[in-house]
Write an enzyme that holds these catalytic residues in place. Structure first.
Site, PDB file in Angstrom:
ATOM      1  N   ASN A  35       0.790  -1.323   0.044  1.00 49.40           N
ATOM      2  CA  ASN A  35      -0.030   0.051  -0.133  1.00 49.40           C
ATOM      3  C   ASN A  35       0.939   1.194  -0.075  1.00 49.40           C
ATOM      4  O   ASN A  35       1.838   1.550   0.874  1.00 49.40           O
ATOM      5  CB  ASN A  35      -0.987   0.098   1.266  1.00 49.40           C
ATOM      6  CG  ASN A  35      -2.134   1.009   1.157  1.00 49.40           C
ATOM      7  OD1 ASN A  35      -1.738   2.099   0.685  1.00 49.40           O
ATOM      8  ND2 ASN A  35      -3.200   0.626   1.649  1.00 49.40           N
TER       9      ASN A  35
ATOM     10  N   ASP B 119      -5.515  -8.585   1.557  1.00 52.11           N
ATOM     11  CA  ASP B 119      -5.450  -7.442   2.296  1.00 52.11           C
ATOM     12  C   ASP B 119      -4.261  -6.580   2.206  1.00 52.11           C
ATOM     13  O   ASP B 119      -3.541  -6.904   3.071  1.00 52.11           O
ATOM     14  CB  ASP B 119      -6.040  -7.668   3.595  1.00 52.11           C
ATOM     15  CG  ASP B 119      -6.205  -6.148   4.356  1.00 52.11           C
ATOM     16  OD1 ASP B 119      -6.094  -5.155   3.910  1.00 52.11           O
ATOM     17  OD2 ASP B 119      -6.716  -6.478   5.786  1.00 52.11           O
TER      18      ASP B 119
ATOM     19  N   CYS C  79      -5.341   1.041  -1.162  1.00 54.72           N
ATOM     20  CA  CYS C  79      -5.911  -0.199  -1.157  1.00 54.72           C
ATOM     21  C   CYS C  79      -6.910  -0.430  -2.035  1.00 54.72           C
ATOM     22  O   CYS C  79      -7.108  -1.787  -2.226  1.00 54.72           O
ATOM     23  CB  CYS C  79      -6.456  -0.388   0.542  1.00 54.72           C
ATOM     24  SG  CYS C  79      -7.353   0.889   0.892  1.00 54.72           S
TER      25      CYS C  79
ATOM     26  N   HIS D 243     -11.185   1.329   4.190  1.00 51.13           N
ATOM     27  CA  HIS D 243     -10.221   0.535   3.769  1.00 51.13           C
ATOM     28  C   HIS D 243     -10.771  -0.581   3.022  1.00 51.13           C
ATOM     29  O   HIS D 243     -11.965  -0.854   2.900  1.00 51.13           O
ATOM     30  CB  HIS D 243      -9.669  -0.239   4.924  1.00 51.13           C
ATOM     31  CG  HIS D 243      -8.449  -1.169   4.522  1.00 51.13           C
ATOM     32  ND1 HIS D 243      -7.377  -0.803   3.856  1.00 51.13           N
ATOM     33  CD2 HIS D 243      -8.354  -2.530   5.072  1.00 51.13           C
ATOM     34  CE1 HIS D 243      -6.609  -1.836   3.623  1.00 51.13           C
ATOM     35  NE2 HIS D 243      -7.225  -2.935   4.192  1.00 51.13           N
TER      36      HIS D 243
END
Length: 1110
Positions: free
Chosen positions: A198, A467, A203, A450
């Site tokens: 990131n 993630d 993201c 997020h």
């Protein structure tokens, strides 16, 4: 606003909610990007929850600035609610959730919590005000909440129900999940996949890229896009994407996306701006589609993602049907009011009846009752469904997130109910049965959060959560059911307190779904082999890996080596007078050697003998030292014992401040014909002096060598030698100056030729600058006649790039000035260059280093003392100034205001532009009187309307008593048409603007052209309005037929486009929005209209839609 609370908030602007300095203020929950994407922990489903109610009595009598509730325990942590009853320096109730024992917890503690804070409405519980957030509580941010929870006036209003009988009831709901440490987690080892790094707020992009990567057909097409070894990834989107995919496929660690974002044309600022996944998906696919044209993979994007639907309007009572076929790459489905995907599709194809006042205007049959709807002609192999989780709340004037429960199936059958979603033209032989491939999730609120993705790459039963850098295995429940959203019923930690079940809103829910058609599954989830990856890409990545391994090895061995930098006379001669003027050398520009720390200096001498061809006996090394006056000079030669020491040991000697590298000066003795000879020993009274020669005629300074002098000797002893070095005649007089220091001020002292070097306080490493001695008459011919004045010039000189304010991107000319020049000096120099007689007619404007544009305010006459002040912007120094040539002196102009006026004639449709100067403090009525003397009126006694236009929309309408100033920008003055004077009580003056949908940001409207006011009659249909607008703007029948008319409120399209039969004023609401926030929008291509006066009104623009520039 969700924000960390500062211990004691300093006085700030009342509208500013953020309590942390130097961060941009935004409405609503604070984005959770940082904590969600970088925390070294992972939430697991074991959850501890609680609801806490706090009744504050005698609320009006509270005198405490802040008030804490009792402590309650959730998840093993002690919590409490903190309120500022009178506001935390704002006129609103401020409320936060606080970790009560934060100061007693162990170092490095942290806990993730979702929570809501509410003020209960005691008259109607449904009207209670509740705000929700999620936060990672830690040592630095032990409280989090809302600075402006609700306005104090609303809170204390007895009729509102928030404070009843002087009691205020606060409620907190907190859910805490246990934390698992992931410090040593290896995604590749655990799952076989790697994540994406990131860059700050990327993201949303990472989740999309992982989804596209795990569509093998798409990845294969990307690999087959033509690229070459000569391409640069940062300049080629295909190569950057190929490189990224290859690293994801074969790499062992998380992959950086910086090359890809650079290929997009993004800078570091774009990486910290969070955008919309749907918007990025459309823009990226459009770019790839264009770049695939003319290649073997042309049409891949259409084959994968393109479907078609048919819009139709069918008359009920006559045989007429209008259809229009349109393509789509994704479908935006309603979440609000829909329980699942099928309900959204039902709504998508819902039939609307056009009847009554809303009849359809048929070209052949006039007004008719009709059915309007949409059906699908075909669906794509890869179906992308964007869930409309965000909407604009007009009442609250903000974006809000819809967290309603919304279910989506593992298998989606779009042929259900005998193909009710399909048009008659659809190919019924194609089975539209889809299986779920990926779920993109948004966690957070309406203004940030997020993003991550659940994907099952092979459509097996195993799901993976991507993630950012971390990839984990997940079960189907986590990927599907837990992403439905809605509320979750949680057990009490203390059931005896309250028997009411606790329901908690889920802030993490599905935002985008990707389905793959069962019949196309084998084609889409295809096999890839090494042959698919371009050979030059493999070579490039192999070299990158080798370089990484080398750097890794170098880093691992770094403790065994150090940088050895040896400066020689040749370095001084090369740099002095070119790169530097003060001191002897810039060590950053000399050669560096990687030397083992266990190597002795005597061994290093052997190496230097081979490298430079200098015999060992001719080498003598000196330490450098930084003096108290900030100069950097040779200090002393190394002793024999030090020369036998290792380089690692020498790092601890006089230059230990440079312990990352060893810096030495190499003294070499030369004999006849410049051959190295053995060094004579340095005696105690020997002083090593370095010499620079200055030529005032050429304004040239150069290094000429070094000499050993005796401390008891005098400058007269070495005059002959210095004359010889400089090439002067033996009878030429010279002057000597000691270069003492240059920071912060230049200090260069004349040396008395008859004083000894000792009495002149000269020592090893000192620098003497010398020059010819000139007569006073000759000195007047030189700009910088002596060394001190030359050094002063060098220290303060500044090359300034001057640009015309009208052309802020182009340098007009450059001038070399002094930072100490006064305001008058600067404008005189500029005026001289431009050939102006009166420097006071120049106006200068400073440069803004962040926008790379002029600042919004010019430099007032003699407001800034020196050039240095004009170029300084905070702690940055710019070298650009903008100038204007005025028609009157600036001091006189500053007593006036200059207004840019566009005058619109009522009858002949002409627009004239005027610049009008008025005394400061003038009103609109004074401006009107001035205009009347400048323009020709269409009729005597004409009335005027004055309004301001900003970004091609009307922003303000002025009253006669309003004051005007230069900050108003372009002012439009128009004669009020006669028809407005006869307007009925229900007629309405409407703001009309021209717009088009931004191609790269479908949610953004791009305004252009000139807005105007237009009187719409009560009950007037669009067909009549269209005729009058066509006449006003003098548009042809062919052009007006292509125009669409829409209702716009707060920069968003509301409802469908107007039909000819629609009563336009029925959509406009009274006394709800600002008077000009509602407009009638004209959507059309940018045609040149008769009225034209607007140009770019703003010096700077900060619009930031998602854009891929390359």
């Amino acid at each position: 606003m969700v924000t960390p609370r500062a211990p004691e908030l300093l006085q700030q602007d009342k509208d500013e909610e953020m309590l942390v300095p130097d961060r941009e203020v935004v409405e609503g929950p604070q984005p959770m990007e940082d904590s969600a994407s970088t925390a070294e922990s992972e939430q697991v489903p074991e959850t501890s929850t609680s609801r806490f109610t706090w009744t504050i009595k005698e609320f009006s009598k509270l005198r405490h600035r802040k008030l804490y509730s009792d402590v309650f325990v959730v998840g093993g942590y002690k919590w409490r609610v903190l309120v500022f009853p009178g506001g935390n320096n704002v006129e609103s109730l401020s409320m936060y959730l606080d970790v009560a024992d934060a100061n007693e917890l162990p170092y490095g503690w942290g806990k993730d919590a979702q929570f809501s804070l509410a003020v209960i409405n005691q008259l109607d519980c449904k009207s209670s005000l509740r705000k929700e957030a999620a936060h990672h509580f830690n040592m630095r941010e032990s409280d989090w909440g809302f600075t402006s929870f609700m306005h104090l006036q609303e809170l204390t209003d007895p009729g509102k129900g928030y404070v009843v009988n002087d009691q205020c009831i606060i409620e907190a709901e907190v859910a805490v999940r246990k934390v698992v440490d992931y410090w040593n987690y290896d995604s590749k080892k655990e799952t076989g996949y790697v994540g994406l790094k990131n860059q700050g707020a990327t993201c949303y992009m990472n989740s999309l890229l992982q989804t596209l990567f795990h569509i093998p057909y798409f990845r294969k097409a990307v690999y087959h896009m033509p690229t070459t070894e000569n391409d640069s990834p940062s300049g080629s989107i295909p190569l950057a994407l190929q490189s990224l995919f290859c690293k994801l496929q074969h790499g062992d660690i998380s992959v950086s996306t910086k090359e890809l974002t650079k290929s997009f044309g993004w800078d570091s600022v774009d990486s910290f701006l969070q955008h919309d996944v749907q918007e990025l998906n459309r823009v990226l696919c459009e770019k790839l589609e264009n770049k695939m044209k003319g290649t073997t993979v042309e049409g891949t994007i259409q084959k994968l993602f393109e479907g078609h639907h048919m819009n139709y309007i069918e008359c009920i009572n006559v045989d007429y049907k209008s259809t229009r076929k349109e393509s789509f790459y994704d479908l935006a489905l309603d979440v609000k009011g829909c329980s699942d995907v099928y309900a959204s599709f039902d709504k998508y194809v819902e039939v609307e009846r056009l009847e009554g006042d809303n009849k359809y205007q048929s070209e052949k049959h006039g007004l008719q009752d009709a059915k309007k709807g949409m059906l699908f002609i075909d669906f794509p192999p890869v179906l992308q469904l964007q869930l409309k989780r965000f909407e604009y709340d007009f009442v609250r004037d903000t974006m809000v997130k819809i967290n309603d429960r919304y279910e989506f199936p593992l298998q989606l059958d779009l042929d259900k109910d005998d193909g009710k979603y399909l048009s008659p033209e659809a190919d019924r032989s194609v089975r539209n049965l889809y299986t779920l491939h990926s779920v993109l999730v948004h966690s957070g609120g309406g203004h940030g959060g997020h993003y991550y993705a659940f994907i099952r790459p092979a459509l097996s039963d195993t799901w993976y959560k991507f993630d950012d850098e971390r990839v984990t295995k997940e079960d189907m429940k986590r990927a599907l059911e837990e992403q439905y959203g809605g509320e979750e019923e949680l057990p009490h930690t203390n059931p005896g307190l309250n028997t009411t079940p606790i329901r908690f809103t889920k802030h993490s829910n599905a935002y985008m779904l990707v389905y793959i058609r069962e019949s196309d599954k084998e084609k889409i989830i295809c096999d890839l082999d090494e042959k698919d990856i371009p050979e030059h890409l493999k070579i490039r990545l192999r070299k990158e890996n080798e370089e990484k391994e080398y750097k890794k090895k170098e880093k691992a061995e770094a403790h065994m080596y150090t940088a050895l930098k040896v400066a020689r006379d040749s370095d001084f001669a090369e740099q002095i007078g070119k790169h530097i003027y003060f001191d002897l050398v810039d060590c950053d520009k000399i050669r560096s050697f990687r030397a083992p720390k266990n190597l002795t200096l005597n061994q290093a001498k052997d190496e230097f003998s081979k490298e430079f061809g200098i015999p060992v006996q001719s080498q003598r090394f000196w330490f450098w030292a930084k003096r108290l006056n900030r100069t950097y000079r040779p200090l002393r030669p190394l002793t024999l014992q030090e020369e036998e020491s290792s380089i690692g040991q020498l790092l601890e000697y006089p230059n230990k401040s440079f312990n990352s590298e060893l810096r030495l000066f190499l003294e070499v003795a030369y004999g006849q014909e410049n051959h190295p000879i053995a060094l004579p020993p340095k005696m105690k009274d020997d002083i090593l002096i370095f010499f620079k020669l200055y030529d005032p005629e050429k304004e040239e300074l150069r290094y000429v060598g070094r000499l050993f002098v005796k401390a008891s000797g005098k400058p007269t002893d070495i005059v002959h030698k210095l004359q010889e070095i400089a090439g002067f005649q033996s009878d030429e007089d010279i002057e000597l100056y000691e270069e003492v220091k240059f920071d912060p001020n230049v200090m260069c002292d004349r040396i008395d030729m008859n004083d000894s070097f000792l009495s002149s306080q000269l020592e090893d490493g000192d620098i003497i600058c010398y020059q010819k001695r000139y007569s006073p008459e000759k000195l007047d011919h030189y700009r910088h006649a002596d060394i001190p004045s030359f050094f002063e010039y060098i220290q303060n000189r500044q090359v300034v790039h001057f640009r015309l304010l009208e052309k802020p991107k182009e340098d007009d000319f450059t001038l070399e000035l002094s930072k100490r020049f006064t305001y008058d000096d600067v404008v005189e120099k500029v005026a001289h260059h431009l050939g102006l007689d009166d420097p006071s007619k120049l106006r200068l404007t400073q440069h803004h280093p962040y926008t790379q544009m002029p600042k919004s305010h010019y430099i007032k006459y003699r407001c800034l003392d020196h050039l240095w002040d004009m170029l300084r912007n905070g702690n940055q120094i710019c070298d650009i100034l903008y100038y204007e040539v005025l028609d009157i002196p600036l001091p006189l102009l500053q007593g006036l205001i200059t207004l840019r006026i566009a005058f619109y004639h009522a009858t002949n449709n002409e627009v004239s532009s005027h610049f009008i100067r008025l005394p400061k403090g003038s009103t609109v009525s004074m401006l009107i009187e001035h205009i009347k003397s400048k323009v020709e009126l269409s009729y005597s006694g004409a009335e005027f309307r004055i309004f301001e236009v900003y970004n091609n929309k009307i922003s303000k309408v002025f009253q006669p008593t309003d004051s005007v100033n230069e900050q108003n920008g372009l002012l439009c003055v128009e004669e009020v048409p006669e028809e407005e004077k006869n307007a009925g009580t229900q007629d309405r003056l409407v703001h009309v603007c021209h717009f088009r949908k931004d191609k790269q940001s479908f949610q953004q409207l791009d305004y252009y052209g000139e807005p105007f006011f237009f009187l719409i009659r009560d009950g007037e249909a669009l067909s009549d309005i269209k005729v009058r607008i066509q006449k006003k703007l003098q548009v042809s029948d062919e052009q007006i037929a292509k125009w669409k008319f829409a209702y716009i409120a707060f920069n968003r399209l509301v409802g469908d486009y107007f039909q000819d039969s629609d009563i336009v004023l029925s959509r406009f609401q009274k006394d709800v929005y600002g008077p000009w926030e509602q407009c009638l929008g004209l959507e059309h291509s940018n045609v040149t209209l008769k009225r034209s006066c607007l140009s770019n009104q703003n010096r700077n623009s900060f619009d930031k839609a998602v854009k891929i520039l390359n």
